[in-house]
Write a protein that holds these residues in place. Structure first.
Motif, PDB file in Angstrom:
ATOM      1  N   ALA A  64       0.838  -1.203   0.000  1.00 42.02           N
ATOM      2  CA  ALA A  64       0.000   0.000   0.000  1.00 42.02           C
ATOM      3  C   ALA A  64       0.876   1.257   0.000  1.00 42.02           C
ATOM      4  O   ALA A  64       0.561   2.252  -0.661  1.00 42.02           O
ATOM      5  N   LYS A  65       1.978   1.206   0.722  1.00 38.15           N
ATOM      6  CA  LYS A  65       2.898   2.344   0.775  1.00 38.15           C
ATOM      7  C   LYS A  65       3.489   2.618  -0.611  1.00 38.15           C
ATOM      8  O   LYS A  65       3.584   3.772  -1.036  1.00 38.15           O
ATOM      9  N   GLU A  66       3.852   1.563  -1.322  1.00 37.09           N
ATOM     10  CA  GLU A  66       4.408   1.721  -2.669  1.00 37.09           C
ATOM     11  C   GLU A  66       3.351   2.255  -3.638  1.00 37.09           C
ATOM     12  O   GLU A  66       3.648   3.103  -4.482  1.00 37.09           O
ATOM     13  N   MET A  67       2.131   1.783  -3.499  1.00 37.63           N
ATOM     14  CA  MET A  67       1.042   2.294  -4.353  1.00 37.63           C
ATOM     15  C   MET A  67       0.794   3.775  -4.054  1.00 37.63           C
ATOM     16  O   MET A  67       0.571   4.568  -4.981  1.00 37.63           O
ATOM     17  N   ASP A  68       0.842   4.169  -2.777  1.00 36.52           N
ATOM     18  CA  ASP A  68       0.668   5.576  -2.422  1.00 36.52           C
ATOM     19  C   ASP A  68       1.774   6.430  -3.021  1.00 36.52           C
ATOM     20  O   ASP A  68       1.530   7.535  -3.502  1.00 36.52           O
ATOM     21  N   TYR A  69       2.996   5.920  -2.977  1.00 36.19           N
ATOM     22  CA  TYR A  69       4.114   6.647  -3.559  1.00 36.19           C
ATOM     23  C   TYR A  69       3.860   6.888  -5.053  1.00 36.19           C
ATOM     24  O   TYR A  69       4.031   8.003  -5.546  1.00 36.19           O
ATOM     25  N   LEU A  70       3.457   5.839  -5.765  1.00 34.93           N
ATOM     26  CA  LEU A  70       3.199   5.985  -7.200  1.00 34.93           C
ATOM     27  C   LEU A  70       2.049   6.956  -7.455  1.00 34.93           C
ATOM     28  O   LEU A  70       2.104   7.761  -8.390  1.00 34.93           O
ATOM     29  N   ARG A  71       1.018   6.873  -6.640  1.00 31.94           N
ATOM     30  CA  ARG A  71      -0.147   7.750  -6.821  1.00 31.94           C
ATOM     31  C   ARG A  71       0.276   9.209  -6.739  1.00 31.94           C
ATOM     32  O   ARG A  71      -0.168  10.042  -7.530  1.00 31.94           O
ATOM     33  N   VAL A  72       1.171   9.529  -5.804  1.00 32.53           N
ATOM     34  CA  VAL A  72       1.597  10.917  -5.609  1.00 32.53           C
ATOM     35  C   VAL A  72       2.678  11.327  -6.609  1.00 32.53           C
ATOM     36  O   VAL A  72       2.611  12.410  -7.183  1.00 32.53           O
ATOM     37  N   HIS A  73       3.664  10.473  -6.847  1.00 33.04           N
ATOM     38  CA  HIS A  73       4.849  10.867  -7.604  1.00 33.04           C
ATOM     39  C   HIS A  73       4.888  10.402  -9.062  1.00 33.04           C
ATOM     40  O   HIS A  73       5.649  10.969  -9.847  1.00 33.04           O
ATOM     41  N   ASN A  74       4.144   9.361  -9.410  1.00 32.09           N
ATOM     42  CA  ASN A  74       4.175   8.870 -10.784  1.00 32.09           C
ATOM     43  C   ASN A  74       2.780   8.333 -11.156  1.00 32.09           C
ATOM     44  O   ASN A  74       2.568   7.118 -11.208  1.00 32.09           O
ATOM     45  N   PRO A  75       1.831   9.229 -11.431  1.00 32.98           N
ATOM     46  CA  PRO A  75       0.449   8.807 -11.702  1.00 32.98           C
ATOM     47  C   PRO A  75       0.315   7.838 -12.887  1.00 32.98           C
ATOM     48  O   PRO A  75      -0.535   6.957 -12.864  1.00 32.98           O
ATOM     49  N   GLU A  76       1.169   7.978 -13.880  1.00 32.92           N
ATOM     50  CA  GLU A  76       1.095   7.090 -15.054  1.00 32.92           C
ATOM     51  C   GLU A  76       1.440   5.651 -14.660  1.00 32.92           C
ATOM     52  O   GLU A  76       0.751   4.707 -15.031  1.00 32.92           O
ATOM     53  N   LEU A  77       2.506   5.487 -13.904  1.00 34.87           N
ATOM     54  CA  LEU A  77       2.906   4.160 -13.448  1.00 34.87           C
ATOM     55  C   LEU A  77       1.904   3.619 -12.426  1.00 34.87           C
ATOM     56  O   LEU A  77       1.679   2.412 -12.350  1.00 34.87           O
TER      57      LEU A  77
END
Length: 193
Positions: A64-77
């Motif tokens: 979940a932490k990794e998904m949150d990181y992507l949501r904030v910093h890399n929306p495409e990924l």
């Protein structure tokens, strides 16, 4: 804040945020608090992002932490990771419903045949599906499956005449009841599939 003096008492006047601006401030504060990269320098953040992308390329499940990181910093990924997650869950559910190893192989083939060659995230999807299949094959549920489905079960599952019984001579000599006479007179319909 402003201080307004009235005699011996000083009243502090609060400045109200502009309409709508308060919501943005709170939203940014909440996002900052929930940001997994908070406290990381640029090098650590790049390494963290590379680890996440590597996990996606190997088909591993993201936290979940990794998904949150992507949501904030890399929306495409993040969108790609969500697609992979949903496809993996869908395949996992289909594999759980399989009644033979042969059927599981068919489900896996169909999952891969549905992927477009032009999909920019195809590599992530293929890796995710492969990982799901690999995990399923290691499970005890897969080990308990027969190699092929028994023919009797196939007929029952498809609903084709498994309950049909041809009339024998013994059945024709049975006494006919009034209800049976009515049933015999009713029209018969053919089932079209």
């Amino acid at each position: 804040m402003e201080s307004i003096g009235t005699g011996s008492k000083t009243i502090q006047k609060r400045e109200e945020p502009l309409a709508g601006q308060g919501k943005n401030v709170w939203k940014s504060v909440i996002e900052e608090l929930m940001d997994p990269a908070k406290g990381m320098d640029q090098e650590e953040e790049r390494a963290y992002a590379a680890r996440i992308e590597s996990k996606l390329k190997r088909g591993k499940k993201l936290t979940a932490k990794e998904m949150d990181y992507l949501r904030v910093h890399n929306p495409e990924l993040y969108k790609a990771a969500l697609r992979v997650k949903m496809r993996k869950e869908q395949l996992e559910q289909q594999l759980k419903n399989c009644r033979s190893k042969e059927e599981a192989a068919d489900v896996a083939r169909r999952a891969f045949s549905g992927l477009s060659k032009e999909d920019p995230h195809r590599a992530f999807l293929v890796a995710g599906l492969n990982e799901t299949i690999r995990q399923f094959k290691k499970s005890s549920a897969y080990a308990r499956l027969p190699q092929t489905e028994e023919p009797d079960r196939k007929r029952k599952r498809r609903g084709r005449g498994s309950d049909f019984k041809e009339e024998t001579e013994e059945d024709t000599n049975l006494p006919i009841t009034p209800i049976q006479e009515v049933l015999d007179e009713l029209p018969a319909f053919d089932v079209v599939q």
